[in-house]
Write a protein that holds these residues in place. Structure first.
Motif, PDB file in Angstrom:
ATOM      1  N   VAL A 129       4.141  -9.904  -5.172  1.00 35.90           N
ATOM      2  CA  VAL A 129       5.379  -9.142  -4.943  1.00 35.90           C
ATOM      3  C   VAL A 129       5.835  -8.460  -6.227  1.00 35.90           C
ATOM      4  N   LEU A 130       5.831  -9.195  -7.334  1.00 34.63           N
ATOM      5  CA  LEU A 130       6.292  -8.600  -8.586  1.00 34.63           C
ATOM      6  C   LEU A 130       5.345  -7.521  -9.105  1.00 34.63           C
ATOM      7  N   THR A 131       4.061  -7.704  -8.890  1.00 38.62           N
ATOM      8  CA  THR A 131       3.097  -6.684  -9.324  1.00 38.62           C
ATOM      9  C   THR A 131       3.314  -5.381  -8.557  1.00 38.62           C
ATOM     10  N   GLU A 140       2.866   3.372  -7.680  1.00 39.44           N
ATOM     11  CA  GLU A 140       2.626   3.103  -6.271  1.00 39.44           C
ATOM     12  C   GLU A 140       3.801   3.670  -5.486  1.00 39.44           C
ATOM     13  N   THR A 141       3.501   4.207  -4.329  1.00 40.83           N
ATOM     14  CA  THR A 141       4.562   4.804  -3.515  1.00 40.83           C
ATOM     15  C   THR A 141       5.450   3.716  -2.909  1.00 40.83           C
ATOM     16  N   VAL A 142       6.697   4.087  -2.694  1.00 44.81           N
ATOM     17  CA  VAL A 142       7.664   3.189  -2.062  1.00 44.81           C
ATOM     18  C   VAL A 142       7.829   3.624  -0.623  1.00 44.81           C
ATOM     19  N   VAL A 172       8.425  -2.341   1.574  1.00 49.45           N
ATOM     20  CA  VAL A 172       9.563  -3.176   1.190  1.00 49.45           C
ATOM     21  C   VAL A 172       9.764  -4.291   2.213  1.00 49.45           C
ATOM     22  N   LEU A 173       9.646  -3.969   3.492  1.00 48.01           N
ATOM     23  CA  LEU A 173       9.787  -4.963   4.552  1.00 48.01           C
ATOM     24  C   LEU A 173       8.737  -6.061   4.407  1.00 48.01           C
ATOM     25  N   PHE A 174       7.477  -5.676   4.232  1.00 47.22           N
ATOM     26  CA  PHE A 174       6.412  -6.673   4.148  1.00 47.22           C
ATOM     27  C   PHE A 174       6.485  -7.492   2.857  1.00 47.22           C
ATOM     28  N   LEU A 175       6.906  -6.881   1.770  1.00 45.74           N
ATOM     29  CA  LEU A 175       7.120  -7.641   0.537  1.00 45.74           C
ATOM     30  C   LEU A 175       8.262  -8.638   0.732  1.00 45.74           C
ATOM     31  N   MET A 215       8.951 -10.054   3.485  1.00 42.29           N
ATOM     32  CA  MET A 215       8.401 -11.138   4.289  1.00 42.29           C
ATOM     33  C   MET A 215       7.663 -12.149   3.412  1.00 42.29           C
ATOM     34  N   ILE A 216       6.968 -11.666   2.396  1.00 37.80           N
ATOM     35  CA  ILE A 216       6.295 -12.578   1.471  1.00 37.80           C
ATOM     36  C   ILE A 216       7.330 -13.421   0.732  1.00 37.80           C
ATOM     37  N   VAL A 217       8.394 -12.769   0.255  1.00 33.24           N
ATOM     38  CA  VAL A 217       9.468 -13.499  -0.427  1.00 33.24           C
ATOM     39  C   VAL A 217      10.069 -14.542   0.514  1.00 33.24           C
ATOM     40  N   GLY A 218      10.274 -14.174   1.756  1.00 40.30           N
ATOM     41  CA  GLY A 218      10.791 -15.121   2.737  1.00 40.30           C
ATOM     42  C   GLY A 218       9.854 -16.303   2.932  1.00 40.30           C
ATOM     43  N   GLY A 219       8.562 -16.034   2.915  1.00 45.46           N
ATOM     44  CA  GLY A 219       7.584 -17.113   3.035  1.00 45.46           C
ATOM     45  C   GLY A 219       7.615 -18.061   1.840  1.00 45.46           C
TER      46      GLY A 219
END
Length: 104
Positions: A68-70, A80-82, A87-90, A92-96
């Protein structure tokens, strides 16, 4: 303490991944030194955390934070494009990662 070390190790994973890219195949001294130092510290922290937390949880949290931080750093610097979906999928990783902490 193990969780704090694990989070810092995940942050250092993002540092070494970014430094590796910036080293241009380890051909630039400054980023190469940062890469090696961050890699060693990140692995040492992960090893410490794995001695006290389950290996699967430790590894998933470490990789999740680093990934996520990378990506976030690459998006912040324009490498990298935003997009809303990224953002949503990142998120989700944070939520995990948070979920793994809560169930441990």
């Amino acid at each position: 303490m193990s969780w704090l070390v694990l989070v810092v190790s995940g942050v250092l994973e993002a540092v070494w991944a970014t430094a590796l890219d910036r080293s241009r195949g380890l051909s630039r001294l400054g980023p190469s030194v940062v890469f090696v130092a961050a890699l060693v510290a990140s692995m040492a922290g992960l090893a410490y955390a794995m001695g006290r937390l389950p290996v699967g949880t430790s590894y998933a949290v470490w990789v999740g934070i680093g990934a996520v931080l990378t990506v976030a750093f690459a998006m912040a610097t324009g490498e990298e494009t935003v997009s809303a979906s990224k953002v949503l999928f990142l998120g989700m990783i944070v939520g995990g990662v948070i979920g793994l902490k809560l169930v441990h």
